[in-house]
Design a protein around this motif. Sequence first.
Motif, PDB file in Angstrom:
ATOM      1  N   MET A   8       2.262   1.640  -3.518  1.00  0.00           N
ATOM      2  CA  MET A   8       1.207   2.052  -4.452  1.00  0.00           C
ATOM      3  C   MET A   8       0.843   3.519  -4.259  1.00  0.00           C
ATOM      4  SD  MET A   8      -1.194  -1.357  -4.381  1.00  0.00           S
ATOM      5  CE  MET A   8      -2.557  -0.579  -5.210  1.00  0.00           C
ATOM      6  N   TRP A   9       0.783   3.971  -3.003  1.00  0.00           N
ATOM      7  CA  TRP A   9       0.450   5.366  -2.724  1.00  0.00           C
ATOM      8  C   TRP A   9       1.519   6.304  -3.270  1.00  0.00           C
ATOM      9  CZ3 TRP A   9      -3.472   8.258  -1.995  1.00  0.00           C
ATOM     10  CH2 TRP A   9      -3.330   9.536  -1.468  1.00  0.00           C
ATOM     11  N   ASP A  10       2.787   5.955  -3.076  1.00  0.00           N
ATOM     12  CA  ASP A  10       3.880   6.772  -3.592  1.00  0.00           C
ATOM     13  C   ASP A  10       3.827   6.843  -5.118  1.00  0.00           C
ATOM     14  OD1 ASP A  10       6.318   8.314  -3.362  1.00  0.00           O
ATOM     15  OD2 ASP A  10       7.337   6.543  -4.165  1.00  0.00           O
ATOM     16  N   THR A  11       3.567   5.716  -5.752  1.00  0.00           N
ATOM     17  CA  THR A  11       3.466   5.687  -7.215  1.00  0.00           C
ATOM     18  C   THR A  11       2.301   6.549  -7.685  1.00  0.00           C
ATOM     19  OG1 THR A  11       4.452   3.495  -7.318  1.00  0.00           O
ATOM     20  CG2 THR A  11       3.151   4.169  -9.216  1.00  0.00           C
ATOM     21  N   ALA A  12       1.167   6.444  -7.008  1.00  0.00           N
ATOM     22  CA  ALA A  12      -0.001   7.245  -7.386  1.00  0.00           C
ATOM     23  C   ALA A  12       0.280   8.745  -7.264  1.00  0.00           C
ATOM     24  CB  ALA A  12      -1.200   6.859  -6.523  1.00  0.00           C
ATOM     25  N   LYS A  13       1.122   9.131  -6.305  1.00  0.00           N
ATOM     26  CA  LYS A  13       1.430  10.546  -6.092  1.00  0.00           C
ATOM     27  C   LYS A  13       2.520  11.067  -7.015  1.00  0.00           C
ATOM     28  CE  LYS A  13       2.602  10.488  -1.886  1.00  0.00           C
ATOM     29  NZ  LYS A  13       3.069  10.806  -0.546  1.00  0.00           N
ATOM     30  N   LEU A  35       0.822  -1.216   0.000  1.00  0.00           N
ATOM     31  CA  LEU A  35       0.000   0.000   0.000  1.00  0.00           C
ATOM     32  C   LEU A  35       0.856   1.266   0.000  1.00  0.00           C
ATOM     33  CD1 LEU A  35      -2.931  -0.962   2.393  1.00  0.00           C
ATOM     34  CD2 LEU A  35      -2.969  -0.732  -0.101  1.00  0.00           C
ATOM     35  N   ALA A  36       1.951   1.271   0.755  1.00  0.00           N
ATOM     36  CA  ALA A  36       2.836   2.441   0.772  1.00  0.00           C
ATOM     37  C   ALA A  36       3.465   2.658  -0.600  1.00  0.00           C
ATOM     38  CB  ALA A  36       3.915   2.277   1.835  1.00  0.00           C
TER      39      ALA A  36
END
Length: 104
Positions: A71-76, A68-69
């Motif tokens: 994926m969140w970094d990639t999304a940002k 999840l961490a």
Amino acid sequence: GRWCRGPRGPRSELFGFFDSIHHHIGSTHVCHHLFSNLPCYNAVEATKHLKAFLEPKGLYNYDGRSTLAAMWDTAKTCHYVDGVDGVQYPRSIFDTILANKKDD
């Protein structure tokens, strides 16, 4: 093939239980990019050797964060690349917006 370089491109990640049910594609991701025709049942063993060769040279990226961490970094931060020619680096739309505001 085309390559995306930088801190986010190709890296292996550990997806826990999901890694095993998805033929270890997360933990063998770098190997998959380099040897895409390698059968998945050989990827774990090949990754051990590839890591032993690349890691001392600083060429093996491993992301130990939670899925999840990561994926969140990639999304940002990974929204686009500037083109299709040459080496490309992932770019963030937010960095582009901030840079344009500074120019105004």
